[in-house]
Enzyme design. Sequence first.
Site, PDB file in Angstrom:
ATOM      1  N   ASP A 103      -4.525   1.943  -1.223  1.00 23.74           N
ATOM      2  CA  ASP A 103      -4.548   0.597  -0.595  1.00 23.74           C
ATOM      3  C   ASP A 103      -4.997  -0.528  -1.519  1.00 23.74           C
ATOM      4  O   ASP A 103      -5.824  -0.320  -2.453  1.00 23.74           O
ATOM      5  CB  ASP A 103      -5.662   0.754   0.337  1.00 23.74           C
TER       6      ASP A 103
HETATM    7  N1  URA Z   1      -6.747   7.006   1.723  1.00 27.11           N
HETATM    8  C1  URA Z   1      -7.037   5.797   1.915  1.00 27.11           C
HETATM    9  O1  URA Z   1      -7.561   5.443   2.977  1.00 27.11           O
HETATM   10  N2  URA Z   1      -6.745   4.748   1.302  1.00 27.11           N
HETATM   11  C2  URA Z   1      -6.074   4.983  -0.096  1.00 27.11           C
HETATM   12  O2  URA Z   1      -5.688   4.187  -0.730  1.00 27.11           O
HETATM   13  C3  URA Z   1      -5.946   6.396  -0.465  1.00 27.11           C
HETATM   14  C4  URA Z   1      -6.029   7.396   0.695  1.00 27.11           C
END
Ligand code: URA
Length: 260
Positions: free
Chosen positions: A124
């Site tokens: 993310d």
């Molecule tokens: N889980 C999440 O919530 N975000 C990420 O970027 C990776 C794993």
Amino acid sequence: MTPHAVPIDASRSGKPGETQEEVRINRYLSMCGITSRRKAEDLVTEGRVAINGVRISSLATTLVPGRDRVFVDGQEVALVDALIYLALNKPKDTITTMSDERGRTTVMDHVHSRKRVFPIGRLDRNTTGVLLLTNDGEFAHRLMHPRYGIPKAYRVTCSEVVTREHLQALAEGIQLDEGRTAPAELLSIPGGKGREVGITIHEGWNRQVRRMFEALGYTVDKLDRVAYGPVTTEGLPRGTTRALTPQEIRTLRALAGLEE
Ligand code: URA
């Protein structure tokens, strides 16, 4: 001396890029990304491999990459450009994409590779930590395939103390839209005042870690991927990349079923 009983097309010798270094046929097929060395041996013994127009059956057969032409089931196979495997320690506020039409910072702004590479999976925008990049399509595909359940370890900072019962629930699996998460490894991080948790998951669903904690009523303030398989952020400052070591590549390949 390794036997090399393959007729050579003299007109092809001396090409630029030719190495003159002989490699065994099974190694060459695995270098081309066709299959593992072990499975390449089966292709040879099954009579499916030809070099310079001659079907081969000996596992001891060698060839010179760039000079000899290799065919599997009548299709020519070739070495892909040098394979590249990188780890980026992704900073916050960076999007996992090759380019962004809105001009936002992407992970590619932190990667300075002369050859095109792409990210393996995604983090993310505000998740930090290990992101692998490569130009090896099969490797990337395998690592992302749910069958291999590559372990990914995260350090999660929550808005509140995570209870012992909830650590247990996270470890056993949380029902999300895609289904129930596989058993995960959980630990409360010493010195983290109960709000910092280590979690190792084996899937790679979208926003998975955040959603697992949100399902139990927590807000994730910070999320850092500290390890992807054997690859960690240790010694790798945020926003920088490094090449994976041969040992890391071997371990990842083994985890993804690409090596015996
Ligand atoms: N889980 C999440 O919530 N975000 C990420 O970027 C990776 C794993």
